[in-house]
Every structure is written in C-alpha cells, then in structure tokens.
Motif scaffolding. Structure first.
Motif, mmCIF file in Angstrom:
data_model
loop_
_atom_site.group_PDB
_atom_site.id
_atom_site.type_symbol
_atom_site.label_atom_id
_atom_site.label_comp_id
_atom_site.label_asym_id
_atom_site.label_seq_id
_atom_site.Cartn_x
_atom_site.Cartn_y
_atom_site.Cartn_z
ATOM 1 N N ILE A 185 0.841 -1.207 0.000
ATOM 2 C CA ILE A 185 0.000 0.000 0.000
ATOM 3 C C ILE A 185 0.869 1.246 0.000
ATOM 4 O O ILE A 185 0.614 2.217 -0.737
ATOM 5 N N HIS A 189 0.452 3.864 -2.761
ATOM 6 C CA HIS A 189 -0.374 5.003 -2.354
ATOM 7 C C HIS A 189 0.283 5.862 -1.282
ATOM 8 O O HIS A 189 -0.401 6.656 -0.617
ATOM 9 N N ALA A 192 -0.891 9.343 0.433
ATOM 10 C CA ALA A 192 -2.321 9.591 0.243
ATOM 11 C C ALA A 192 -2.950 10.051 1.551
ATOM 12 O O ALA A 192 -2.597 9.580 2.636
ATOM 13 N N ILE A 194 -5.990 10.492 4.271
ATOM 14 C CA ILE A 194 -7.183 9.804 4.769
ATOM 15 C C ILE A 194 -7.757 10.597 5.933
ATOM 16 O O ILE A 194 -7.114 11.505 6.461
ATOM 17 N N THR A 205 -2.483 2.493 9.310
ATOM 18 C CA THR A 205 -2.459 3.461 8.211
ATOM 19 C C THR A 205 -1.092 4.133 8.105
ATOM 20 O O THR A 205 -0.611 4.410 7.004
ATOM 21 N N SER A 208 1.277 1.995 6.386
ATOM 22 C CA SER A 208 0.909 1.936 4.975
ATOM 23 C C SER A 208 1.240 3.233 4.240
ATOM 24 O O SER A 208 0.888 3.387 3.060
ATOM 25 N N LEU A 210 0.146 6.301 4.785
ATOM 26 C CA LEU A 210 -0.978 7.218 4.606
ATOM 27 C C LEU A 210 -0.913 8.360 5.616
ATOM 28 O O LEU A 210 -0.370 8.207 6.708
ATOM 29 N N GLU A 246 -8.828 10.440 0.510
ATOM 30 C CA GLU A 246 -9.161 9.331 -0.383
ATOM 31 C C GLU A 246 -9.935 8.214 0.302
ATOM 32 O O GLU A 246 -10.431 7.305 -0.361
ATOM 33 N N ALA A 247 -10.022 8.263 1.626
ATOM 34 C CA ALA A 247 -10.784 7.250 2.356
ATOM 35 C C ALA A 247 -11.078 7.761 3.764
ATOM 36 O O ALA A 247 -10.345 8.604 4.297
ATOM 37 N N LEU A 301 -8.385 2.416 -1.440
ATOM 38 C CA LEU A 301 -7.464 3.339 -2.086
ATOM 39 C C LEU A 301 -7.315 3.060 -3.578
ATOM 40 O O LEU A 301 -6.933 3.954 -4.345
#
Length: 303
Positions: A185, A189, A192, A194, A205, A208, A210, A246-247, A301
């Motif tokens: 991830i 991504h 990204a 969130i 997260t 990952s 994020l 994005e989420a 994502l």
C-alpha cells in the motif's frame, strides 16, 4: 492516544465475559485443572494467547462482545475470580484497560505474570501529544507480544515451553504477509490523505504510508466521548465535501451523530469508507480480522 479519566471510568459500565478454551481432541487434552489459567483484557489478546498456548492453557477474555464499545464494560465478580487464579495476565495498558490492574490487586494475586502490551511496544506519547494505545494494530508490536506470551507461558509451564516458542514463531511468520500488504500500500499510495473518526487504526495506516488529515480536535473528542465543536465538525466534513481525502477509516464500535455525519458526507462525496473495530468480529481470529482490515484499506485506495 491515551484514554482520559472519563473514558477510563466509562470502562466500568456494562459487562461481557467469555471463556475461550484452547481447542483440541478432548481425549488428548489435559484435565482442565492442569491447564495454565490466562486472563486477557480483550478477545484480541485472548485469541493470540490461544494460538500460542493451544490445548495446555485456558483463556478468559474479559471484553469479548463485538457489538459493544470496549470503553463500555464493567468487570464482574467472575472476572475477579478468574484473575485471582491466573498464572498469566495480558492487558493492553496505556490507560485502555486499567480495571485489570485494579481487580488483579483486589484479587490478592501477586504472583501472576502480567504482560502490558503498551510497555512491550516501547511506544510513548509524542511531544505535546498523547499516546495512541491501540497497539494491536501495529504488527511489529504484536510479534513482540507473542514472544512475551510464549516466555510467560513457558515459565508457568516449563514442560511445554518449547511448544509455546514454536507456536509463537509460527504466529509471527503469519504476521509477515500483513506487513508485506502494508508495504505494498505504501509503495502504491504512499502520501495519500485519509480521515479517521478515532486513532484506532493509525498504526496500520501509518505503516501503509498514509497521512491522517483529520483535525486532531475531532478524533480526540470522539475518542474521549466529548462533543465536537461546530467549527471542528465543519472542518472535518469539508475533508469529504472538498474531496481532500481518499478514504475514511471509521471505528464502527463507537458511532454517534457526529461520526455518522462524517460517514454520510464521505459516502455522498463518493469517498470509500473502511470500517474497523477494536475487538474481534464474530467468527474471526486475529489474523483473519487484520487481513480483512488491510485488504479493505488497499481496496478503498485502489478505487
């Protein structure tokens, strides 16, 4: 983040106790009285202990209802009795389940080996910030906890110490694909943005790659059970209406009017919502649960 006195008090409201005995062939299993008694504060740790201990232990998980907010439990006299007999106790720490220490002291059991997951993690509060105590979403920490559990069980039951170590090693091997999924991830991504409702998933997260864009005042208020100011709520909702994230990673166990508004705003804007929980969903073990969480995040994502 650390749990406030008000939330710690809220831990003492409602009760759910489940006895999770290790599975196995009853003809080969030892008598119940010879099993190592373990108490875990939640079924998350109860499941991990069961995997490592197998047939030679019995586990009582204090918080085990997937439909309840873990901050809304009261430990019962049954819990205190279980703690009085426990050889090993696994608690989260960090203010999340302080009732375990209080009841263990009240029970008069001073010989139990207590494993505090936050202490094992080595994590501390950031400068001018609060500790995120949800360390079971941090897979390297869970691997460390597995080793500590194996060592504690081996101390209580030396005859099966090698088996506990072997089981912990197998469990840690099974954690590796989860870390690999997080790395993937991050590769695809990383950076990204969130939003969250509470800091429950932030270790996952963060690993990952994020970036949490949620106003701190929003997620802190939701975790503490406080109202969010209109200004902060509008700032949070703008993350979705303006498509700045994005989420939305949503703690499904502590929903309320303000978190529901966030969920509704995200869905209205076509932003994926990833529900997470603090305890095991019915019918899932830790590995299946976390695999589902990481996969859901990746799928959100990818949309």
């Amino acid at each position: 983040m650390s749990t406030s006195p008000s939330r710690r008090t809220a831990l003492l409201v409602g009760v759910s106790v489940a006895l999770l005995a290790g599975c196995g062939n009853s003809s080969a299993a030892p008598a119940a009285s010879s099993k190592v008694a373990v108490v875990a504060s939640t079924n998350v740790y109860g499941d991990i202990v069961s995997r490592i201990g197998g047939d030679t232990i019995s586990v009582t998980s204090v918080i085990s209802d997937p439909d309840q907010d873990p901050h809304s439990y009261e430990a019962s006299t049954q819990n205190q009795l279980a703690l009085s007999k426990a050889k090993v106790v696994v608690e989260n720490g960090g203010g999340y389940d302080d009732f375990v220490d209080r009841m263990l002291t009240s029970s008069g059991n001073s010989s139990a080996e207590v494993i505090n997951a936050v202490n094992v993690s080595g994590k501390t509060a950031p400068k001018r910030g609060e500790l995120n105590e949800h360390v079971w979403y941090d897979f390297p920490t869970v691997a460390k906890i597995a080793d500590r559990i194996a060592a504690a069980l081996g101390k209580a039951d030396p005859a099966h110490a090698a088996a506990y170590t072997k089981n912990a090693d197998a469990f840690k091997t099974d954690l590796k694909p989860l870390e690999a999924k997080e790395a993937q991830i991050k590769k695809e991504h990383g950076g990204a943005a969130i939003a969250i409702t509470e800091p429950v998933p932030l270790y996952m997260t963060g690993a990952s790659g994020l970036v949490d864009k949620t106003p701190a005042e929003f997620s802190e208020a939701i975790e503490e059970g406080d109202d969010v100011s209109p200004k902060v709520l509008q700032e949070t909702l703008a993350l979705f209406t303006d498509k700045q994230v994005e989420a939305l990673v949503y703690n499904a166990q502590t929903s309320g009017p303000q978190t529901e508004k966030s969920e509704q705003a995200a869905k209205a804007a076509g932003i994926p919502v990833v529900p997470v929980t603090e305890t095991l969903p019915s019918g899932k073990d830790y590995l299946a649960w976390m695999t589902g969480n990481v996969d859901a995040l990746a799928n959100a994502l990818a949309k």
